[in-house]
Scaffold this active site. Sequence first.
Site, PDB file in Angstrom:
ATOM      1  N   GLY A  46       0.951  -1.151   0.146  1.00  0.00           N
ATOM      2  CA  GLY A  46       0.044   0.050   0.017  1.00  0.00           C
ATOM      3  C   GLY A  46       0.794   1.151   0.180  1.00  0.00           C
ATOM      4  O   GLY A  46       1.986   1.074   0.276  1.00  0.00           O
ATOM      5  N   GLN A  51       3.236   9.765   0.693  1.00  0.00           N
ATOM      6  CA  GLN A  51       4.342   9.165   0.898  1.00  0.00           C
ATOM      7  C   GLN A  51       5.128   9.559  -0.482  1.00  0.00           C
ATOM      8  O   GLN A  51       6.270   9.030  -0.444  1.00  0.00           O
ATOM      9  CB  GLN A  51       3.996   7.805   1.100  1.00  0.00           C
ATOM     10  CG  GLN A  51       3.485   7.276   2.463  1.00  0.00           C
ATOM     11  CD  GLN A  51       3.229   5.813   2.322  1.00  0.00           C
ATOM     12  OE1 GLN A  51       2.239   5.445   2.046  1.00  0.00           O
ATOM     13  NE2 GLN A  51       4.002   5.195   3.352  1.00  0.00           N
ATOM     14  N   CYS A  90       5.629   0.209   7.770  1.00  0.00           N
ATOM     15  CA  CYS A  90       5.198   1.364   6.541  1.00  0.00           C
ATOM     16  C   CYS A  90       6.317   1.672   5.899  1.00  0.00           C
ATOM     17  O   CYS A  90       7.483   1.874   6.267  1.00  0.00           O
ATOM     18  CB  CYS A  90       4.772   2.438   7.427  1.00  0.00           C
ATOM     19  SG  CYS A  90       4.203   3.815   6.655  1.00  0.00           S
ATOM     20  N   LEU A  91       6.447   1.811   4.503  1.00  0.00           N
ATOM     21  CA  LEU A  91       7.491   2.324   3.480  1.00  0.00           C
ATOM     22  C   LEU A  91       7.989   3.495   4.070  1.00  0.00           C
ATOM     23  O   LEU A  91       9.129   3.897   3.819  1.00  0.00           O
ATOM     24  CB  LEU A  91       6.827   2.546   2.356  1.00  0.00           C
ATOM     25  CG  LEU A  91       6.177   1.516   1.486  1.00  0.00           C
ATOM     26  CD1 LEU A  91       5.644   1.951   0.186  1.00  0.00           C
ATOM     27  CD2 LEU A  91       7.453   0.272   1.502  1.00  0.00           C
ATOM     28  N   HIS A 132      -4.802   1.692   7.236  1.00  0.00           N
ATOM     29  CA  HIS A 132      -3.504   2.063   7.280  1.00  0.00           C
ATOM     30  C   HIS A 132      -3.253   3.457   6.174  1.00  0.00           C
ATOM     31  O   HIS A 132      -2.675   4.507   6.349  1.00  0.00           O
ATOM     32  CB  HIS A 132      -2.381   1.106   7.186  1.00  0.00           C
ATOM     33  CG  HIS A 132      -1.133   1.457   7.051  1.00  0.00           C
ATOM     34  ND1 HIS A 132      -0.140   1.185   8.438  1.00  0.00           N
ATOM     35  CD2 HIS A 132      -0.173   2.459   6.346  1.00  0.00           C
ATOM     36  CE1 HIS A 132       0.958   1.862   8.047  1.00  0.00           C
ATOM     37  NE2 HIS A 132       0.917   2.440   7.044  1.00  0.00           N
ATOM     38  N   GLU A 133      -3.610   2.955   4.760  1.00  0.00           N
ATOM     39  CA  GLU A 133      -3.185   4.021   4.073  1.00  0.00           C
ATOM     40  C   GLU A 133      -4.229   5.150   4.059  1.00  0.00           C
ATOM     41  O   GLU A 133      -3.977   6.302   3.976  1.00  0.00           O
ATOM     42  CB  GLU A 133      -3.492   3.507   2.548  1.00  0.00           C
ATOM     43  CG  GLU A 133      -2.568   2.269   2.173  1.00  0.00           C
ATOM     44  CD  GLU A 133      -1.108   2.747   2.430  1.00  0.00           C
ATOM     45  OE1 GLU A 133      -0.638   4.194   2.418  1.00  0.00           O
ATOM     46  OE2 GLU A 133      -0.273   1.784   3.018  1.00  0.00           O
ATOM     47  N   HIS A 136      -2.872   7.575   6.560  1.00  0.00           N
ATOM     48  CA  HIS A 136      -1.845   8.287   5.910  1.00  0.00           C
ATOM     49  C   HIS A 136      -2.596   9.858   5.225  1.00  0.00           C
ATOM     50  O   HIS A 136      -1.949  10.967   5.331  1.00  0.00           O
ATOM     51  CB  HIS A 136      -1.320   7.931   4.945  1.00  0.00           C
ATOM     52  CG  HIS A 136      -0.075   7.095   5.194  1.00  0.00           C
ATOM     53  ND1 HIS A 136       0.914   7.758   5.794  1.00  0.00           N
ATOM     54  CD2 HIS A 136       0.446   5.744   5.011  1.00  0.00           C
ATOM     55  CE1 HIS A 136       2.077   6.759   5.924  1.00  0.00           C
ATOM     56  NE2 HIS A 136       1.561   5.583   5.701  1.00  0.00           N
TER      57      HIS A 136
END
Length: 164
Positions: A46, A51, A90-91, A132-133, A136
């Site tokens: 994701g 990001q 997380c990225l 989660h996304e 963000h």
Amino acid sequence: MAIREIVTHPNEILTAKCKEVTVFNQKLATLLDDMYDTMIASDGIGIAAPQVGETIQVAIVDLGEGQEVIEMINPEVVEIGGSEIEVEGCLSFPDIYGEVERPFYVKVEAQDRDGALYELEAEDYEARAILHEIDHLHGVLFTSKIIRYVDLEEVEKELEEEQL
């Protein structure tokens, strides 16, 4: 299509509330394509627009496994249910993992890349990734929800056990 640089913590853009998308055009389509390529290149499941440096309400989830890529524009959670605690990463936080409690079920209303409204229901890991996304897009980071930090060796051990 291009791979973009992933914004990592600490960076103010990650805690900014994203703006609603009102124009559905080729620029948006290119962003979605770039986000997908960036997510795949980074071995993610994701990614959200902040990001990659864009403060607009756009996110993607792709669990692979033959499922369609979920593109969410202006997503809104309309229903949740249940609860479970699982490990997340997380990225934007390389090598940080932690147990996070999230709903087991989610129903979301969102728009696709052409602006058409759709509804999506998800459970378990897919629901977790979607939530989660969406977090963000509201400037909420998973580290603010971590109950217990987990080291990488523990994560790898759990993955090995699941594959047996």
